[in-house]
Design a protein around this motif. Structure first.
Motif, mmCIF file in Angstrom:
data_model
loop_
_atom_site.group_PDB
_atom_site.id
_atom_site.type_symbol
_atom_site.label_atom_id
_atom_site.label_comp_id
_atom_site.label_asym_id
_atom_site.label_seq_id
_atom_site.Cartn_x
_atom_site.Cartn_y
_atom_site.Cartn_z
ATOM 1 N N VAL A 1 4.078 19.260 10.064
ATOM 2 C CA VAL A 1 3.853 18.232 8.729
ATOM 3 C C VAL A 1 2.687 17.353 9.109
ATOM 4 O O VAL A 1 2.938 16.552 10.105
ATOM 5 N N TYR A 2 1.762 16.908 8.303
ATOM 6 C CA TYR A 2 0.609 16.157 8.519
ATOM 7 C C TYR A 2 0.926 15.019 7.422
ATOM 8 O O TYR A 2 1.302 14.967 6.171
ATOM 9 N N TYR A 3 0.641 13.923 8.151
ATOM 10 C CA TYR A 3 0.758 12.556 7.543
ATOM 11 C C TYR A 3 -0.363 11.792 7.556
ATOM 12 O O TYR A 3 -1.081 11.862 8.647
ATOM 13 N N CYS A 4 -0.719 10.837 6.357
ATOM 14 C CA CYS A 4 -1.947 9.990 6.446
ATOM 15 C C CYS A 4 -1.192 8.787 6.833
ATOM 16 O O CYS A 4 -0.014 8.609 6.652
ATOM 17 N N ALA A 5 -1.896 7.637 7.357
ATOM 18 C CA ALA A 5 -1.551 6.462 7.670
ATOM 19 C C ALA A 5 -2.727 5.451 7.676
ATOM 20 O O ALA A 5 -3.967 5.957 7.957
ATOM 21 N N MET B 1 -8.127 4.410 8.799
ATOM 22 C CA MET B 1 -7.053 5.677 8.088
ATOM 23 C C MET B 1 -7.342 6.614 9.149
ATOM 24 O O MET B 1 -8.192 6.930 9.842
ATOM 25 N N GLY B 2 -5.746 7.199 9.360
ATOM 26 C CA GLY B 2 -5.499 8.377 10.212
ATOM 27 C C GLY B 2 -4.586 9.459 9.651
ATOM 28 O O GLY B 2 -4.010 9.091 8.736
ATOM 29 N N TRP B 3 -5.095 10.552 10.373
ATOM 30 C CA TRP B 3 -4.104 11.722 10.046
ATOM 31 C C TRP B 3 -3.330 12.008 11.165
ATOM 32 O O TRP B 3 -3.946 12.054 12.383
ATOM 33 N N PHE B 4 -2.030 12.067 10.973
ATOM 34 C CA PHE B 4 -1.162 12.656 12.105
ATOM 35 C C PHE B 4 -0.428 13.987 11.888
ATOM 36 O O PHE B 4 -0.436 14.245 10.716
ATOM 37 N N ARG B 5 0.116 14.550 12.722
ATOM 38 C CA ARG B 5 0.854 15.948 12.601
ATOM 39 C C ARG B 5 2.198 15.691 13.377
ATOM 40 O O ARG B 5 2.067 14.900 14.581
ATOM 41 N N GLN B 6 3.155 16.301 13.097
ATOM 42 C CA GLN B 6 4.310 16.517 13.804
ATOM 43 C C GLN B 6 4.964 17.914 13.632
ATOM 44 O O GLN B 6 5.237 18.434 12.409
ATOM 45 N N VAL C 1 0.921 -1.338 0.004
ATOM 46 C CA VAL C 1 -0.006 0.236 -0.036
ATOM 47 C C VAL C 1 0.842 1.233 0.156
ATOM 48 O O VAL C 1 1.741 1.397 0.890
ATOM 49 N N GLN C 2 0.635 2.115 -1.022
ATOM 50 C CA GLN C 2 1.233 3.636 -0.917
ATOM 51 C C GLN C 2 0.299 4.455 -0.632
ATOM 52 O O GLN C 2 -0.724 4.760 -1.125
ATOM 53 N N LEU C 3 0.530 5.601 0.091
ATOM 54 C CA LEU C 3 -0.018 6.511 0.456
ATOM 55 C C LEU C 3 0.463 7.919 0.032
ATOM 56 O O LEU C 3 1.796 8.123 0.098
ATOM 57 N N GLN C 4 -0.244 8.819 -0.670
ATOM 58 C CA GLN C 4 0.321 10.046 -1.228
ATOM 59 C C GLN C 4 -0.519 11.328 -0.611
ATOM 60 O O GLN C 4 -1.747 11.347 -0.849
ATOM 61 N N ALA C 5 0.096 12.003 0.274
ATOM 62 C CA ALA C 5 -0.818 13.008 0.857
ATOM 63 C C ALA C 5 -0.536 14.488 0.004
ATOM 64 O O ALA C 5 0.673 14.577 -0.366
ATOM 65 N N SER C 6 -1.546 15.159 0.005
ATOM 66 C CA SER C 6 -1.334 16.681 -0.674
ATOM 67 C C SER C 6 -2.229 17.402 -0.077
ATOM 68 O O SER C 6 -3.103 17.298 0.837
ATOM 69 N N GLY C 7 -2.171 18.795 -0.563
ATOM 70 C CA GLY C 7 -3.224 19.759 -0.192
ATOM 71 C C GLY C 7 -2.563 20.688 1.086
ATOM 72 O O GLY C 7 -3.282 21.587 1.211
ATOM 73 N N GLY C 8 -1.282 20.536 1.294
ATOM 74 C CA GLY C 8 -0.621 21.563 2.521
ATOM 75 C C GLY C 8 -0.549 22.795 1.769
ATOM 76 O O GLY C 8 -0.410 23.117 0.868
ATOM 77 N N TYR D 1 -0.273 1.693 13.133
ATOM 78 C CA TYR D 1 -0.454 2.053 11.684
ATOM 79 C C TYR D 1 0.836 1.514 11.170
ATOM 80 O O TYR D 1 2.102 1.883 11.629
ATOM 81 N N VAL D 2 0.445 0.866 9.890
ATOM 82 C CA VAL D 2 1.825 0.210 9.072
ATOM 83 C C VAL D 2 2.159 0.916 7.915
ATOM 84 O O VAL D 2 3.230 0.606 7.424
ATOM 85 N N TYR D 3 1.360 1.684 7.265
ATOM 86 C CA TYR D 3 1.646 2.382 6.140
ATOM 87 C C TYR D 3 1.318 3.947 6.386
ATOM 88 O O TYR D 3 0.450 4.273 7.069
ATOM 89 N N TRP D 4 2.392 4.532 5.862
ATOM 90 C CA TRP D 4 2.590 6.029 5.959
ATOM 91 C C TRP D 4 2.760 6.670 4.633
ATOM 92 O O TRP D 4 3.474 6.293 3.905
ATOM 93 N N GLY D 5 1.966 8.043 4.545
ATOM 94 C CA GLY D 5 2.470 8.836 3.655
ATOM 95 C C GLY D 5 3.696 9.569 3.681
ATOM 96 O O GLY D 5 4.126 9.617 4.844
#
Length: 124
Positions: A91-95, A33-38, A1-8, A111-115
């Protein structure tokens, strides 16, 4: 699974942004599905979660301002962010979790896959 985040991007306080995350594969609809931020110098924290049953969870500081949603036909999850504040800068990540996971929804270790992350900067 590949995740591609956009929109920032850069937005003024009080403004809005909509983040998108596109997933590959055929198991998207069965995944939490989750959104995280750092933020700089801080740990990666949960922002919002949507389960495969469309149950929703938010961290307290974004309740009433952020909305997570998903479109299984498009293999995508979204984060609508309104009334943005400078402290939302990160920075916002989807997972994604493994299929049909339950429990530990707010635990980033589940969460095992990260954008790749997308930068959100809230500043005047």
């Amino acid at each position: 699974v590949q995740l591609q985040a956009s929109g920032g991007g850069l937005v003024q306080p009080g403004g809005s942004l909509r983040l998108s995350c596109a997933a590959s594969g055929r198991t998207f609809s069965s995944r939490v599905m989750g959104w995280f931020r750092q933020a700089p110098g801080k740990e990666r924290d949960i922002v919002a979660v949507i389960t495969y049953n469309d149950d929703l969870y938010y961290r307290d500081s974004v309740k009433g301002r952020f909305t997570i949603s998903r479109d299984n036909a498009k293999n995508s999850v979204y984060l609508q962010m309104n009334s943005l504040k400078p402290e939302d800068t990160a920075v916002y990540y989807c997972a994604a979790m493994p299929p049909y996971s339950s429990g530990g929804l707010m635990d980033k270790g589940k969460y095992v896959y990260w954008g790749q992350g997308t930068q959100v900067t809230v500043s005047s």
